[in-house]
Structures are given as C-alpha cells and as structure tokens.
Design an enzyme around this catalytic site. Sequence first.
Site, PDB file in Angstrom:
ATOM      1  CD  GLN A   1      -3.128   0.376   2.141  1.00 51.03           C
ATOM      2  OE1 GLN A   1      -3.450  -0.637   2.485  1.00 51.03           O
ATOM      3  NE2 GLN A   1      -3.964   1.295   2.469  1.00 51.03           N
TER       4      GLN A   1
ATOM      5  CB  SER B   1       2.411  -4.882   3.880  1.00 52.50           C
ATOM      6  OG  SER B   1       1.257  -4.862   4.616  1.00 52.50           O
ATOM      7  CG  LEU B   2      -1.296  -5.412  -0.906  1.00 50.87           C
ATOM      8  CD1 LEU B   2      -2.459  -6.259  -1.368  1.00 50.87           C
ATOM      9  CD2 LEU B   2      -1.651  -3.923  -1.624  1.00 50.87           C
TER      10      LEU B   2
ATOM     11  NE  ARG C   1      -3.360  -8.390   4.405  1.00 53.47           N
ATOM     12  CZ  ARG C   1      -2.596  -7.149   4.346  1.00 53.47           C
ATOM     13  NH1 ARG C   1      -2.744  -6.211   3.462  1.00 53.47           N
ATOM     14  NH2 ARG C   1      -1.324  -7.000   4.999  1.00 53.47           N
TER      15      ARG C   1
ATOM     16  CG  HIS D   1       1.767  -4.470   9.335  1.00 50.43           C
ATOM     17  ND1 HIS D   1       1.615  -5.681   8.986  1.00 50.43           N
ATOM     18  CD2 HIS D   1       1.679  -3.720   7.957  1.00 50.43           C
ATOM     19  CE1 HIS D   1       1.424  -6.144   7.719  1.00 50.43           C
ATOM     20  NE2 HIS D   1       1.473  -4.688   7.084  1.00 50.43           N
TER      21      HIS D   1
ATOM     22  CD  GLN E   1       1.197  -9.614   5.748  1.00 53.69           C
ATOM     23  OE1 GLN E   1      -0.122  -9.206   5.693  1.00 53.69           O
ATOM     24  NE2 GLN E   1       1.609  -9.833   4.495  1.00 53.69           N
TER      25      GLN E   1
END
Length: 304
Positions: free
Chosen positions: A9, A87-88, A112, A196, A245
């Site tokens: 992102q 991440s993503l 998500r 996170h 995660q």
Amino acid sequence: MNAYIFPGQGSQYVGMGKDLYEQFPAAKLLFDEADSVLGFSLSKICFEGPEEELKQTKNTQPAIFLNSVVVWNLLKPNDAAMVAGHSLGEYSALVAAEAITFADAIKLVRLRGELMQKAGEENPGTMAAIVGLDAKSVGEVTSGASAEGIVQAANFNSPGQIVISGSVSGVRKAMELAKARGAKMVKELVVSGAFHSPLMQSAKDALKVALENVKINDAKIPVYANVTAKPVQKADEIRELLLQQVTSSVRWEESVIAMSTNGATKFVECGPGKVLQGLIKRTVATAEVAGFDKAGDINAKENL
C-alpha cells in the site's frame, strides 16, 4: 539469481494499469476477471480514480495486487529463484509462487482491505515514519512511549527507515522521543488505520475465517515471509503467516538481506511505483534492481 518483489500500500496512482489493459490482451483478461470476481469495476477505479476512492484501503489493496499480478503474468519469468512482497504484496508473491489462485487471492485481498479499513474506523490509530534511528533505538522509543498508548514498529523498511504504528497518543509520544534521540526525520503518515499493530486485531480475527476456507497449495518457489523474514513453501505455514502478518511487523530489511545471502543478486519489482527498488538499494548496495510497471517497461523487455 533473480528475486521478484511486489509492492504494498502506498504505491498506487490513478491511471495505473490502463496502458497494460489497452495494449495486452492477457492484461485485459485479468482486469476483466477481477471485475467479475469482485462484482464491481476495480479496473475503472485503477484507470480513472477518483484518487479519494483509490486511496480507500478496501480499494487500494486489491488495486495494487491486481496490477502487480498483471505485470507478473506479462513477464512470465522463468528465472525467478524466490519471491517476496511488502505487506499486501505478499499476496501477489504467493500468486506468483502458485500457492494461491488469482481469483481466491483477489477476494482475500479485497476482504483484508475492507477489514483493515473497518478496524481503523473502530479503533482509530496512526502511523509515523522514523528516519535515522536503528531498530534497537526505535524499540527503546516505542517501549518508552507505551505508557501513553499502544505503539510498535510496523515496518522495518531499510537501514534507518522504520515505520511505527499504534494509538494516536502512543505514536505521538514515540515521535517526541524519537526526535529527542536525534532522528533525522519523524513524520506522521496519512493512513486510515494503525496497520501492523494490535489495533488490527478485529481484522485479524475476521480474516482467520476466510484464510481457513481458502485453498492454499505449497509454493513452487520460496516466498520470504514478512513475519519471519525467512523462506516458506508449506501451505499450512503460509496460511498461519498471512494471519499473523495483520498485527505483526513487516521485516522487509531482514527479508532483503536473507534473499541476498541466499543468492539473489537482482531484485525485480512487479507493479506500481518504485518504492521497493529504493529500499533494496539502501539495504544491499551491490544489488541490481529493475522495475516493471507500465506498458513501456514491458515492451522494452527483450524476448517477451
């Protein structure tokens, strides 16, 4: 040895993927499949925006994922020794490694994004970038600020570039302490939630159900996981790490070092922007980096 990496992102921009859609039939197929699977025109949001709509986490995440997988499919590399995503981007990497199908992954990523956006609304928090302090110092800063509220390191991006996340009071106290310690830059980020961090627990709980019901295969090539910074290929481990995660730190710097140690000399970023290429050069100065985002990048690749 080549490692393929996928952005997270923040790399999105209005117009991304439009030239790919127009020039490559294989890209058009994937954009059309995404719209069909999701039940709305994600491609229109990618191509036309408006920016405010694209910036909504529930749209940003599937949009970046879609563009990254389109680029990967157009490249169809046979030289990928390993993959990773920020991440993503880990979901894009898992599709590249054939651990999850495109259709299943885009549904997961949309969910998500929705869950993380909702968690951000229910438990408002913030994030801040700290430049110029090492991981140990940032750990001491977040510990020192924890009496004010939840705060932890969210992204270890590259040496001296760490993002913290948590409650507004916790993060702002940590920002004060980081400045007092001599950080070169401390900047609060414009985000829709404390990603996170423990404030994402409700998103994690809801995502758990979806992850339990999706088919995950063993990965064909090693995927360096954000949570551990180690290669993973077993389906059950992948499932558990995707869940962890959501509230865990992204150990990107360590992942890049591990890939380099295990033989990666070139890192190829697939998807919008150039964020990861910059982080890699700051982490492993000798690494070669390349990126594919637009149709011109694809057309410039030999023998495609």
